[in-house]
Design a protein around this motif. Structure first.
Motif, mmCIF file in Angstrom:
data_model
loop_
_atom_site.group_PDB
_atom_site.id
_atom_site.type_symbol
_atom_site.label_atom_id
_atom_site.label_comp_id
_atom_site.label_asym_id
_atom_site.label_seq_id
_atom_site.Cartn_x
_atom_site.Cartn_y
_atom_site.Cartn_z
ATOM 1 N N GLY A 145 2.323 -3.568 4.093
ATOM 2 C CA GLY A 145 1.929 -2.221 4.515
ATOM 3 C C GLY A 145 2.322 -2.034 5.977
ATOM 4 N N GLY A 146 2.097 -0.844 6.503
ATOM 5 C CA GLY A 146 2.364 -0.611 7.926
ATOM 6 C C GLY A 146 1.329 -1.351 8.766
ATOM 7 N N ASN A 147 1.697 -1.699 10.015
ATOM 8 C CA ASN A 147 0.757 -2.509 10.804
ATOM 9 C C ASN A 147 -0.490 -1.727 11.235
ATOM 10 N N ASP A 148 -0.465 -0.398 11.053
ATOM 11 C CA ASP A 148 -1.682 0.373 11.339
ATOM 12 C C ASP A 148 -2.744 0.157 10.255
ATOM 13 N N LEU A 149 -2.348 -0.499 9.154
ATOM 14 C CA LEU A 149 -3.323 -0.739 8.084
ATOM 15 C C LEU A 149 -4.032 -2.098 8.210
ATOM 16 N N LYS A 150 -3.590 -2.899 9.194
ATOM 17 C CA LYS A 150 -4.188 -4.245 9.320
ATOM 18 C C LYS A 150 -5.708 -4.161 9.424
ATOM 19 N N VAL B 56 5.183 13.437 2.624
ATOM 20 C CA VAL B 56 5.413 12.189 3.377
ATOM 21 C C VAL B 56 6.159 12.544 4.661
ATOM 22 N N HIS B 57 5.854 11.819 5.732
ATOM 23 C CA HIS B 57 6.643 12.019 6.947
ATOM 24 C C HIS B 57 7.604 10.846 7.089
ATOM 25 N N LEU B 58 8.456 10.937 8.081
ATOM 26 C CA LEU B 58 9.491 9.917 8.204
ATOM 27 C C LEU B 58 8.941 8.529 8.491
ATOM 28 N N GLY B 59 7.780 8.490 9.174
ATOM 29 C CA GLY B 59 7.151 7.196 9.458
ATOM 30 C C GLY B 59 6.824 6.478 8.161
ATOM 31 N N ASN B 60 6.202 7.209 7.220
ATOM 32 C CA ASN B 60 5.911 6.622 5.905
ATOM 33 C C ASN B 60 7.214 6.113 5.289
ATOM 34 N N CYS B 61 8.249 6.948 5.382
ATOM 35 C CA CYS B 61 9.530 6.567 4.761
ATOM 36 C C CYS B 61 10.058 5.269 5.354
ATOM 37 N N ARG B 62 9.877 5.082 6.668
ATOM 38 C CA ARG B 62 10.375 3.841 7.265
ATOM 39 C C ARG B 62 9.711 2.629 6.601
ATOM 40 N N THR B 63 8.396 2.705 6.441
ATOM 41 C CA THR B 63 7.691 1.578 5.843
ATOM 42 C C THR B 63 8.185 1.324 4.418
ATOM 43 N N PHE B 64 8.351 2.387 3.633
ATOM 44 C CA PHE B 64 8.763 2.176 2.238
ATOM 45 C C PHE B 64 10.231 1.745 2.134
ATOM 46 N N VAL B 65 11.061 2.211 3.054
ATOM 47 C CA VAL B 65 12.459 1.736 3.063
ATOM 48 C C VAL B 65 12.487 0.258 3.472
ATOM 49 N N THR C 190 4.942 -3.823 8.631
ATOM 50 C CA THR C 190 6.073 -3.136 9.259
ATOM 51 C C THR C 190 5.588 -2.461 10.538
ATOM 52 N N ASN C 191 6.520 -2.307 11.474
ATOM 53 C CA ASN C 191 6.137 -1.628 12.706
ATOM 54 C C ASN C 191 6.332 -0.117 12.557
ATOM 55 N N MET C 192 5.839 0.605 13.516
ATOM 56 C CA MET C 192 5.771 2.060 13.407
ATOM 57 C C MET C 192 7.075 2.751 13.806
ATOM 58 N N LEU C 193 7.312 3.876 13.174
ATOM 59 C CA LEU C 193 8.370 4.779 13.607
ATOM 60 C C LEU C 193 7.755 5.691 14.664
ATOM 61 N N LEU C 194 8.435 5.783 15.788
ATOM 62 C CA LEU C 194 7.899 6.574 16.898
ATOM 63 C C LEU C 194 8.697 7.865 17.051
ATOM 64 N N LYS D 215 5.791 7.883 20.824
ATOM 65 C CA LYS D 215 4.426 7.780 20.283
ATOM 66 C C LYS D 215 4.484 7.629 18.772
ATOM 67 N N LYS D 216 3.490 6.980 18.176
ATOM 68 C CA LYS D 216 3.460 6.809 16.733
ATOM 69 C C LYS D 216 3.593 8.165 16.024
ATOM 70 N N MET D 217 4.487 8.207 15.036
ATOM 71 C CA MET D 217 4.608 9.441 14.269
ATOM 72 C C MET D 217 3.408 9.537 13.339
ATOM 73 N N SER D 218 2.735 10.657 13.361
ATOM 74 C CA SER D 218 1.534 10.751 12.543
ATOM 75 C C SER D 218 1.267 12.195 12.146
ATOM 76 N N CYS E 261 0.849 -1.192 0.000
ATOM 77 C CA CYS E 261 0.000 0.000 0.000
ATOM 78 C C CYS E 261 0.887 1.245 0.000
ATOM 79 N N GLY E 262 0.650 2.106 -0.972
ATOM 80 C CA GLY E 262 1.484 3.304 -1.124
ATOM 81 C C GLY E 262 0.926 4.485 -0.355
ATOM 82 N N PRO E 263 1.463 5.669 -0.596
ATOM 83 C CA PRO E 263 1.060 6.837 0.193
ATOM 84 C C PRO E 263 -0.254 7.453 -0.266
ATOM 85 N N THR E 264 -0.923 8.142 0.660
ATOM 86 C CA THR E 264 -2.054 8.989 0.295
ATOM 87 C C THR E 264 -1.467 10.373 0.049
ATOM 88 N N VAL E 265 -1.571 10.826 -1.224
ATOM 89 C CA VAL E 265 -0.799 12.009 -1.614
ATOM 90 C C VAL E 265 -1.578 13.322 -1.401
HETATM 91 P P1 AMP Z 1 -0.550 6.877 4.390
HETATM 92 O O1 AMP Z 1 0.064 7.888 3.453
HETATM 93 O O2 AMP Z 1 -1.043 7.462 5.664
HETATM 94 O O3 AMP Z 1 -1.598 6.050 3.677
HETATM 95 O O4 AMP Z 1 0.624 5.871 4.827
HETATM 96 C C1 AMP Z 1 1.512 5.276 3.920
HETATM 97 C C2 AMP Z 1 2.234 4.118 4.597
HETATM 98 O O5 AMP Z 1 3.006 4.585 5.710
HETATM 99 C C3 AMP Z 1 1.298 3.034 5.155
HETATM 100 O O6 AMP Z 1 1.817 1.753 4.866
HETATM 101 C C4 AMP Z 1 1.315 3.294 6.650
HETATM 102 O O7 AMP Z 1 1.076 2.122 7.379
HETATM 103 C C5 AMP Z 1 2.734 3.769 6.848
HETATM 104 N N1 AMP Z 1 2.905 4.565 8.078
HETATM 105 C C6 AMP Z 1 2.132 5.599 8.528
HETATM 106 N N2 AMP Z 1 2.616 6.077 9.699
HETATM 107 C C7 AMP Z 1 3.728 5.347 9.986
HETATM 108 C C8 AMP Z 1 4.694 5.352 11.055
HETATM 109 N N3 AMP Z 1 4.630 6.212 12.057
HETATM 110 N N4 AMP Z 1 5.709 4.442 11.010
HETATM 111 C C9 AMP Z 1 5.807 3.565 9.976
HETATM 112 N N5 AMP Z 1 4.940 3.512 8.947
HETATM 113 C C10 AMP Z 1 3.912 4.385 8.944
#
Ligand code: AMP
Ligand code: ZN
Length: 500
Positions: free
Chosen positions: A244-249, A41-50, A275-279, A283-286, A33-37
């Protein structure tokens, strides 16, 4: 395909590590699952894609032919109060929704390039696949799992669950009663047969601007639908890996499973990787709650959360130090040690490259050093085979580095290293750093140091401008450098620069 190695991966669906067996030997279909544009993008997104970049790279390294599909979500992903994220973004910026999508897609690609990730094989957009999504809604209705209500179409979770016991909730590990009380889609409850039902087609309201004609109403597809439609189109009804990130489960992936089963009777993917979250601050980066830091802020050290800037490769290394299924907390301490670790690894590589084979009186025997190093090579690959454990692989590479330094410093006799082991080490080290981990040299000064020289000149001019309080000129230089991919950082220890 490298048949000697056995790859195991942790499948969220079974909750266990399983031996990876692709549907077709030698080929892998992977959907992420890619980004919602709708914003940067924040670093949390980057962690998942890396993380998925490293998974992709390792599969390629095992000589699989991989079709890697990563989508762009440019419609249908609603905020908690029911507004389309794209439409909201366009209102804020006074742009067409497609201008918003384009702006942030370009920004996302640029960031992926800076992090040295490989582009996916296919990058489909949700708005480019509306007919496929309409067909999918129809297929779900035809099989009796979708119903129309006031122009919207809902997935009948209760009916699906009764007829397919245990299938709904399996991926997210939640029991169905829990799901019913937790559902976020609180609007339009009166249109639904049951609160847990989710929209697969939504009738447009007057304020909605991204709309298409369909047999049920002018409206737009539900968020979960796009991934089902696009993964099926490019990878087939069932494919190998979905990530995808585990928040998408839940609800996103759980609903994708239901949509696939509900439209054709097949599970979408055999292996689900999360993937697990970048904090940040534990706290979850969001983006939505402001606990966030952009990659640019991190490179330039311009955030209240960090003391100085870090380069893209130091950050990539930081991510590699943790397993993708462990949470990772951004701290200065962690980033500084990653910065040092990255330099140490690159230094090990340089020392290794400088070693020459000891051929004259080599008697062909294998020394204890040879065996130790061969074991470490095996440990590095075994780490990756064990659910892509980059932390284990890095530790093995570091230990090998200790031997390189000892040989270079003559603390260890070069004769201890068989020429063929040295050759193998050079291949393996190169393979890990540049191909599997996707790291690269930063601040490439060229062999004659021209770039370093020029940069020092430019930064002197900028320092001069600042001394004269000409901040306009100073910023102009910084922005011009940023345009050619060079980030200038004003840290506590002075000014530094890095090439992205
Ligand atoms: P989104 O653009 O919000 O749809 O997120 C794109 C991807 O980034 C998804 O796979 C999310 O699960 C992942 N993601 C969002 N927040 C974080 C985070 N804090 N750490 C790691 N991955 C994240
Ligand atoms: Zn998705």
């Amino acid at each position: 395909m490298n048949t000697e190695r056995t790859l195991k991966l942790y499948n969220s669906l079974s909750g266990e590590k399983e031996v990876f067996q692709p549907l077709v030997p030698g080929l892998v279909g992977m959907y992420v699952c890619g980004p919602t544009v709708y914003s940067d993008v924040h670093l949390g997104n980057c962690r998942t894609f890396v993380s998925f970049d490293i998974i992709y790279r390792y599969l390629l390294n095992l000589h699989y032919k991989v079709r890697y599909v990563r989508n762009i979500t440019d419609v249908g992903h609603l905020t908690d109060d029911g507004e389309d994220r794209m439409a909201k973004g366009s209102k804020v910026a006074q742009l067409e929704p497609m201008e918003v999508a384009q702006k942030y897609t370009v920004g996302f690609h640029e960031m992926m390039r800076i992090f040295n990730t490989l582009p996916p094989s296919i990058e489909p957009r949700a708005t480019g696949h509306i007919p496929e999504q309409i067909d999918l809604v129809q297929a779900i209705i035809d099989r009796g799992y979708g119903y129309e209500s006031n122009g919207s179409v809902y997935f009948d979770v209760m009916k699906f669950n009764t007829e397919n016991p245990g299938k709904y909730g399996k991926l997210s590990g939640r029991i169905i009663d829990e799901l019913f009380t937790e559902t976020r889609e609180l609007k339009n409850q009166e249109e639904k047969k049951h609160p847990a039902d989710f929209a697969i087609w939504m009738k447009a309201r007057p304020q909605d601007i991204m709309v298409w004609k369909s047999p049920w109403s002018t409206g737009f597809p539900g968020w979960h639908l796009e991934c089902s439609a696009m993964s099926t189109k490019y990878l087939g009804q069932t494919f190998d890996i979905h990530g995808g990130g585990n928040d998408l489960k839940f609800p996103h992936h759980e609903n994708e499973v239901a949509q696939s089963e509900g439209s054709c009777g097949h599970a979408p993917a055999n292996y689900w990787l999360h993937t697990n979250m970048l904090l940040l601050n534990g706290k979850k980066m969001s983006k939505s709650d402001g606990n966030t830091i952009t990659p640019e802020q991190l490179f330039l050290g311009e955030s209240e959360h960090i003391e100085k800037g870090y380069t893209p490769m130091a950050l990539r290394f930081f991510m590699l130090q943790a397993h993708y299924r462990s949470p990772l907390d951004i701290t200065d301490h962690g980033l500084e040690s990653a910065e040092k670790g990255f330099r140490r690894l690159m230094d090990n590589y340089k020392v290794l490259e400088s070693l020459t084979p000891h051929t004259e009186d080599f008697d062909g025997s294998e020394s204890a050093t040879d065996r130790a190093l061969l074991d470490l090579i095996e440990a590095a690959y075994s780490g990756m085979d064990d659910d892509f454990n980059t932390a284990v692989a890095l530790a093995a590479l570091n230990e090998m580095g200790g031997y390189f330094h000892k040989i270079a410093n003559k603390q260890l006799d070069a004769k201890e290293l068989a020429p063929w082991v040295l050759e193998r080490l050079k291949t393996v080290y190169h393979n890990f750093i540049f191909e599997i981990f996707g790291l690269k040299e930063e601040a490439d000064g060229g062999s004659d140091g021209t770039v370093d020289g020029l940069m020092s000149l430019i930064l002197d001019i900028r320092a001069n401008a600042r001394a004269q309080k000409d901040f306009g000129m100073s910023d102009k230089i910084r922005d011009a450098l940023a345009e050619v991919g060079i980030a200038v950082k004003d840290g506590k220890e002075g000014v530094s620069w890095a090439k992205g």
